[in-house]
Write a protein that holds these residues in place. Structure first.
Motif, PDB file in Angstrom:
ATOM      1  N   ASN A   1       0.860  -1.229   0.029  1.00 17.56           N
ATOM      2  CA  ASN A   1       0.049   0.020  -0.137  1.00 17.56           C
ATOM      3  C   ASN A   1       0.833   1.287  -0.059  1.00 17.56           C
ATOM      4  O   ASN A   1       0.321   2.353   0.050  1.00 17.56           O
ATOM      5  CB  ASN A   1      -1.032  -0.052   1.294  1.00 17.56           C
TER       6      ASN A   1
ATOM      7  N   TYR B   1      -0.215   5.245  -0.013  1.00 13.98           N
ATOM      8  CA  TYR B   1      -0.410   6.093   1.109  1.00 13.98           C
ATOM      9  C   TYR B   1       0.976   6.638   1.547  1.00 13.98           C
ATOM     10  O   TYR B   1       1.968   5.942   1.337  1.00 13.98           O
ATOM     11  CB  TYR B   1      -0.965   5.138   2.382  1.00 13.98           C
TER      12      TYR B   1
ATOM     13  N   TRP C   1      -2.509   3.067  10.031  1.00 12.61           N
ATOM     14  CA  TRP C   1      -3.274   2.124   9.597  1.00 12.61           C
ATOM     15  C   TRP C   1      -2.722   0.658  10.079  1.00 12.61           C
ATOM     16  O   TRP C   1      -3.676  -0.320  10.509  1.00 12.61           O
ATOM     17  CB  TRP C   1      -3.458   2.103   8.049  1.00 12.61           C
TER      18      TRP C   1
ATOM     19  N   HIS D   1     -15.011  -1.969   2.708  1.00  9.90           N
ATOM     20  CA  HIS D   1     -14.438  -0.413   2.751  1.00  9.90           C
ATOM     21  C   HIS D   1     -13.065  -0.792   2.066  1.00  9.90           C
ATOM     22  O   HIS D   1     -11.952  -1.335   3.001  1.00  9.90           O
ATOM     23  CB  HIS D   1     -14.097   0.101   4.154  1.00  9.90           C
ATOM     24  N   ALA D   2     -12.852  -0.650   0.829  1.00 14.42           N
ATOM     25  CA  ALA D   2     -11.343  -0.846   0.062  1.00 14.42           C
ATOM     26  C   ALA D   2     -10.587   0.279   0.133  1.00 14.42           C
ATOM     27  O   ALA D   2     -11.008   1.380  -0.094  1.00 14.42           O
ATOM     28  CB  ALA D   2     -11.842  -1.129  -1.530  1.00 14.42           C
ATOM     29  N   SER D   3      -9.458  -0.114  -0.090  1.00 15.50           N
ATOM     30  CA  SER D   3      -8.361   0.769   0.127  1.00 15.50           C
ATOM     31  C   SER D   3      -8.086   1.277  -1.414  1.00 15.50           C
ATOM     32  O   SER D   3      -8.603   0.704  -2.244  1.00 15.50           O
ATOM     33  CB  SER D   3      -6.714   0.431   0.821  1.00 15.50           C
ATOM     34  N   ILE D   4      -7.422   2.295  -1.392  1.00 12.45           N
ATOM     35  CA  ILE D   4      -6.940   2.838  -2.885  1.00 12.45           C
ATOM     36  C   ILE D   4      -6.379   1.690  -3.739  1.00 12.45           C
ATOM     37  O   ILE D   4      -6.814   1.334  -4.686  1.00 12.45           O
ATOM     38  CB  ILE D   4      -6.192   4.153  -2.827  1.00 12.45           C
TER      39      ILE D   4
ATOM     40  N   ARG E   1      -9.056  -1.183  -4.572  1.00 10.62           N
ATOM     41  CA  ARG E   1     -10.092  -0.912  -5.154  1.00 10.62           C
ATOM     42  C   ARG E   1     -10.254  -1.740  -6.544  1.00 10.62           C
ATOM     43  O   ARG E   1     -11.367  -2.344  -6.883  1.00 10.62           O
ATOM     44  CB  ARG E   1     -10.375   0.509  -5.271  1.00 10.62           C
TER      45      ARG E   1
ATOM     46  N   THR F   1     -18.395   0.962  -6.578  1.00 15.11           N
ATOM     47  CA  THR F   1     -18.054   2.037  -5.492  1.00 15.11           C
ATOM     48  C   THR F   1     -19.471   2.927  -5.065  1.00 15.11           C
ATOM     49  O   THR F   1     -20.118   3.479  -6.031  1.00 15.11           O
ATOM     50  CB  THR F   1     -16.860   3.142  -6.047  1.00 15.11           C
TER      51      THR F   1
ATOM     52  N   GLU G   1     -16.646   7.599  -1.801  1.00 12.30           N
ATOM     53  CA  GLU G   1     -15.213   7.668  -1.502  1.00 12.30           C
ATOM     54  C   GLU G   1     -15.262   8.419  -0.091  1.00 12.30           C
ATOM     55  O   GLU G   1     -16.052   9.228   0.122  1.00 12.30           O
ATOM     56  CB  GLU G   1     -14.335   8.724  -2.499  1.00 12.30           C
TER      57      GLU G   1
ATOM     58  N   THR H   1      -7.992   7.571   2.751  1.00 10.27           N
ATOM     59  CA  THR H   1      -8.806   7.416   1.718  1.00 10.27           C
ATOM     60  C   THR H   1      -9.109   6.003   1.622  1.00 10.27           C
ATOM     61  O   THR H   1      -8.241   5.129   1.539  1.00 10.27           O
ATOM     62  CB  THR H   1      -8.503   8.446   0.607  1.00 10.27           C
ATOM     63  N   ASN H   2     -10.462   5.745   1.769  1.00 13.37           N
ATOM     64  CA  ASN H   2     -10.879   4.448   1.126  1.00 13.37           C
ATOM     65  C   ASN H   2     -12.122   4.672   0.474  1.00 13.37           C
ATOM     66  O   ASN H   2     -12.834   5.636   0.199  1.00 13.37           O
ATOM     67  CB  ASN H   2     -10.926   3.420   2.419  1.00 13.37           C
TER      68      ASN H   2
END
Length: 154
Positions: A29, A33, A41, A115-118, A121, A131, A134, A145-146
């Motif tokens: 990730n 991020y 996180w 709730h998916a991370s960038i 996704r 989606t 956001e 952001t997710n």
């Protein structure tokens, strides 16, 4: 990759999953991020009792081969897919797909929410999730952001 086995989570898996989670978030990730966000996180230290309790409260699975854990995931009875993580060295080897298949089939809800991370996704989009919105979530005072994503099964 040779065949992996997906089995139910056991308490003995907790520490291995915490390490896999930490290492995966801090490498996979990192492209999406900041270092501060990654630490908020996935901190190095975690409350193992609470971590285990959260897995035991959900339907939780691990992907293994020869007693080595390659990934894990969990879903609750309401259809909320909480966690899905694959070891940093085994991305794009079908581990996430195998886990997600088992998790989605473990419940009978008309829809599944995550709730998916960038980073995650695109994986969920390929599985038919869309989606909803956001959002910014706070972890340890840091915003991440997710995406709230939903998959209808009817």
């Amino acid at each position: 990759m040779e065949k992996i086995t997906v089995r139910r989570y056991t308490q003995e898996d907790g520490e291995k999953l915490a390490l896999l989670f930490y290492e995966t978030v801090h490498t996979v990730n990192a492209k999406d991020y900041t270092a501060v966000q990654l630490e908020a996180w996935a901190p190095k230290r975690r409350d193992q009792k609470e971590w285990n309790r959260s897995f035991m409260a959900h339907i939780s699975y691990v992907a293994v081969k020869e007693n080595v854990i390659f990934g894990f995931g969990d879903i609750d009875d309401e259809g909320y897919l909480d966690r899905l993580y694959v070891h940093r060295d085994y991305q794009r080897h079908g581990v996430g797909t195998a886990l997600c298949n088992v998790l989605e089939n473990a419940i009978q809800t008309p829809e599944i929410l995550t709730h998916a991370s960038i980073t995650a996704r695109p994986f969920f989009e390929k599985r038919g999730y869309r989606t909803v919105k956001e959002q910014q979530v706070e972890r340890e005072g840091v915003l991440l952001t997710n995406f709230v994503m939903k998959k209808n099964r009817e």
